[in-house]
Scaffold this motif. Sequence first.
Motif, PDB file in Angstrom:
ATOM      1  N   GLY A 252      14.419  20.542 -38.287  1.00  0.00           N
ATOM      2  CA  GLY A 252      13.461  21.437 -38.916  1.00  0.00           C
ATOM      3  C   GLY A 252      12.031  20.946 -38.774  1.00  0.00           C
ATOM      4  O   GLY A 252      11.185  21.215 -39.631  1.00  0.00           O
ATOM      5  N   ILE A 253      11.767  20.225 -37.694  1.00  0.00           N
ATOM      6  CA  ILE A 253      10.420  19.691 -37.461  1.00  0.00           C
ATOM      7  C   ILE A 253       9.949  20.060 -36.059  1.00  0.00           C
ATOM      8  O   ILE A 253      10.733  20.453 -35.203  1.00  0.00           O
ATOM      9  N   ASN A 254       8.649  19.906 -35.837  1.00  0.00           N
ATOM     10  CA  ASN A 254       8.060  20.129 -34.526  1.00  0.00           C
ATOM     11  C   ASN A 254       7.929  18.808 -33.773  1.00  0.00           C
ATOM     12  O   ASN A 254       7.534  17.788 -34.360  1.00  0.00           O
ATOM     13  N   CYS A 255       8.242  18.832 -32.491  1.00  0.00           N
ATOM     14  CA  CYS A 255       8.091  17.667 -31.619  1.00  0.00           C
ATOM     15  C   CYS A 255       7.219  18.065 -30.432  1.00  0.00           C
ATOM     16  O   CYS A 255       7.100  19.243 -30.110  1.00  0.00           O
ATOM     17  N   VAL A 256       6.645  17.094 -29.778  1.00  0.00           N
ATOM     18  CA  VAL A 256       5.868  17.347 -28.567  1.00  0.00           C
ATOM     19  C   VAL A 256       6.648  16.826 -27.371  1.00  0.00           C
ATOM     20  O   VAL A 256       7.046  15.651 -27.332  1.00  0.00           O
ATOM     21  N   ILE A 257       6.903  17.703 -26.401  1.00  0.00           N
ATOM     22  CA  ILE A 257       7.721  17.372 -25.244  1.00  0.00           C
ATOM     23  C   ILE A 257       6.907  17.581 -23.968  1.00  0.00           C
ATOM     24  O   ILE A 257       6.337  18.662 -23.767  1.00  0.00           O
ATOM     25  N   PRO A 258       6.829  16.580 -23.095  1.00  0.00           N
ATOM     26  CA  PRO A 258       6.146  16.797 -21.816  1.00  0.00           C
ATOM     27  C   PRO A 258       7.026  17.620 -20.875  1.00  0.00           C
ATOM     28  O   PRO A 258       8.229  17.399 -20.784  1.00  0.00           O
ATOM     29  N   ILE A 259       6.416  18.575 -20.188  1.00  0.00           N
ATOM     30  CA  ILE A 259       7.148  19.381 -19.200  1.00  0.00           C
ATOM     31  C   ILE A 259       6.317  19.441 -17.914  1.00  0.00           C
ATOM     32  O   ILE A 259       5.946  20.517 -17.458  1.00  0.00           O
ATOM     33  N   ARG A 260       6.062  18.290 -17.354  1.00  0.00           N
ATOM     34  CA  ARG A 260       5.267  18.222 -16.128  1.00  0.00           C
ATOM     35  C   ARG A 260       5.778  17.074 -15.257  1.00  0.00           C
ATOM     36  O   ARG A 260       6.627  16.289 -15.673  1.00  0.00           O
ATOM     37  N   TYR A 261       5.230  16.988 -14.075  1.00  0.00           N
ATOM     38  CA  TYR A 261       5.651  15.926 -13.152  1.00  0.00           C
ATOM     39  C   TYR A 261       5.187  14.563 -13.664  1.00  0.00           C
ATOM     40  O   TYR A 261       4.239  14.467 -14.449  1.00  0.00           O
ATOM     41  N   PRO A 262       5.829  13.474 -13.233  1.00  0.00           N
ATOM     42  CA  PRO A 262       5.474  12.144 -13.745  1.00  0.00           C
ATOM     43  C   PRO A 262       4.056  11.744 -13.359  1.00  0.00           C
ATOM     44  O   PRO A 262       3.484  12.244 -12.384  1.00  0.00           O
ATOM     45  N   LEU A 263       3.497  10.842 -14.137  1.00  0.00           N
ATOM     46  CA  LEU A 263       2.186  10.281 -13.800  1.00  0.00           C
ATOM     47  C   LEU A 263       2.171   9.802 -12.353  1.00  0.00           C
ATOM     48  O   LEU A 263       3.123   9.157 -11.907  1.00  0.00           O
ATOM     49  N   THR A 264       1.085  10.087 -11.659  1.00  0.00           N
ATOM     50  CA  THR A 264       0.958   9.547 -10.304  1.00  0.00           C
ATOM     51  C   THR A 264       0.422   8.119 -10.332  1.00  0.00           C
ATOM     52  O   THR A 264       0.424   7.438  -9.303  1.00  0.00           O
ATOM     53  N   ARG A 265      -0.036   7.687 -11.500  1.00  0.00           N
ATOM     54  CA  ARG A 265      -0.368   6.267 -11.698  1.00  0.00           C
ATOM     55  C   ARG A 265       0.182   5.856 -13.049  1.00  0.00           C
ATOM     56  O   ARG A 265      -0.304   6.293 -14.088  1.00  0.00           O
ATOM     57  N   MET A 266       1.179   4.999 -13.019  1.00  0.00           N
ATOM     58  CA  MET A 266       1.823   4.522 -14.238  1.00  0.00           C
ATOM     59  C   MET A 266       1.409   3.095 -14.576  1.00  0.00           C
ATOM     60  O   MET A 266       1.762   2.591 -15.640  1.00  0.00           O
ATOM     61  N   VAL A 267       0.716   2.422 -13.657  1.00  0.00           N
ATOM     62  CA  VAL A 267       0.403   1.004 -13.856  1.00  0.00           C
ATOM     63  C   VAL A 267      -1.098   0.768 -13.744  1.00  0.00           C
ATOM     64  O   VAL A 267      -1.806   1.457 -13.015  1.00  0.00           O
ATOM     65  N   ALA A 268      -1.557  -0.211 -14.508  1.00  0.00           N
ATOM     66  CA  ALA A 268      -2.948  -0.658 -14.452  1.00  0.00           C
ATOM     67  C   ALA A 268      -2.926  -2.158 -14.733  1.00  0.00           C
ATOM     68  O   ALA A 268      -1.861  -2.749 -14.962  1.00  0.00           O
ATOM     69  N   ASP A 269      -4.095  -2.769 -14.742  1.00  0.00           N
ATOM     70  CA  ASP A 269      -4.166  -4.199 -15.046  1.00  0.00           C
ATOM     71  C   ASP A 269      -3.727  -4.438 -16.479  1.00  0.00           C
ATOM     72  O   ASP A 269      -4.405  -4.034 -17.433  1.00  0.00           O
ATOM     73  N   GLY A 270      -2.556  -5.059 -16.647  1.00  0.00           N
ATOM     74  CA  GLY A 270      -2.044  -5.387 -17.980  1.00  0.00           C
ATOM     75  C   GLY A 270      -1.344  -4.264 -18.688  1.00  0.00           C
ATOM     76  O   GLY A 270      -0.998  -4.406 -19.863  1.00  0.00           O
ATOM     77  N   TYR A 271      -1.091  -3.150 -18.015  1.00  0.00           N
ATOM     78  CA  TYR A 271      -0.542  -1.952 -18.680  1.00  0.00           C
ATOM     79  C   TYR A 271       0.460  -1.233 -17.795  1.00  0.00           C
ATOM     80  O   TYR A 271       0.290  -1.143 -16.573  1.00  0.00           O
TER      81      TYR A 271
END
Length: 434
Positions: A252-271
């Motif tokens: 009985g709650i609202n959630c946020v769901i992504p419906i798109r293609y994956p990030l084209t950059r998932m990595v950064a310095d330290g992340y």
Amino acid sequence: MKIVFIGAGMASLVASERLARAGFDVSVYEKQTYDTLSYDWHDDVNRDAFDMFSLPLPKEGTYFTKRNWTFVPPAERIEVNLNLPKEQLDWSTERRLLAQQYVDRAKDVVDFHFGAKVDALIVESGKVKGIVVGGEKIYADLVVDNSGALSPFRAMLPDAAHITKTPNENEIFVAYRAFYKKAKGVEDPKNTNRAYLKHLGEEGISWSIIDPAGTVNVLIGRAELPKETFDNALSALKRSNPIIGDEIVRGGINCVIPIRYPLTRMVADGYVAIGDAAFMTIPMIGSGIENSMKAACILADTIIENRSVDKKDLWKYQVRYYRLRGADHVGVDVLKRWLLGAKPSDLDWLFEKGVVDDGNMAAGATGRLIVLSPKDLVQKVVRGYTRLPLLLRMNSMLMRSKKAAKIAKRIPEEYDENMIAKWETKIEKLVYHK
């Protein structure tokens, strides 16, 4: 080497244990308590997620095999039934119990912090150096972001990281989830798992699923979900499915769901981003547990193999994920955007004439591309010759979908800023149809 995870989603739980048992210093910070971890309902995950990387299965009695989907076009004049064999059907597993099971397995080697909300990233000299929790700075060699589609931490990254900060329009759904008691005196319908495409002609999806436990799993998903939109959708869903009672058992709650293609950059310095924070869901239906668990194993194994968290080494994680699942989801995203933008009357015609059939929907719903053979194309033309312009537009979209996935699989092997930027641009032109 110290690694911290933001959020105790399934990706964090899988990767943290794998890394900790390989000798890394691992901590997980989760804003919820152990007792309120994850969602108190069941959700879909394919058994392949467990088998591929030898992950422990859910405990007996905490899951069941889901039945086949039935897709309903906007006018609701017909229903398209999928007929996937049992071994390809998802399991519906209790999310909270599965998450707690994985915490219990890992707590001897992973330092879990429940009720610990992460406030910010520590960014120094253009590099992520740790997190801030309750005003305390916690330094680490790597921060893994598993905080959801609307992760505030992506926006804290330096612009030089070139990581998408917020999703665009039609790239997330606000989804209402509730499990209702079945209405008394109403027989179960023949098709128990109904998904309504462009429900009420709106850009979104709704579903009504009868669970073996006797509850009715209801979802209403839209880009935005104001009260009037929700009330109209729920009323319409109940009219089409009188089995839905009035009493909510859970959810009985609202959630946020992504419906798109994956990030084209998932990595950064330290992340590193993973799970919903990296948009690792099937764009057609928003299911992402399987993808997150597989990505977690890939991330952990990449770090273990290289004994490094340098972004150039972490890039191998993204390359592996894209070639396993992500590239196909780029192509499926093209299909999803076309369906959301199509006129309801066009969708009705395509389904009612059999131009879009159960095989096509089975592919999109499981995150696979729709690939048409010459024979398939001839059959589509025969069925749809009276509206050839629409058929040509659909075929053009499918060709674009196939091309987008093909380009996505050509992800640069090495972390090279110029090569990655060119690759991203090619994908964006096809996805956004620029």
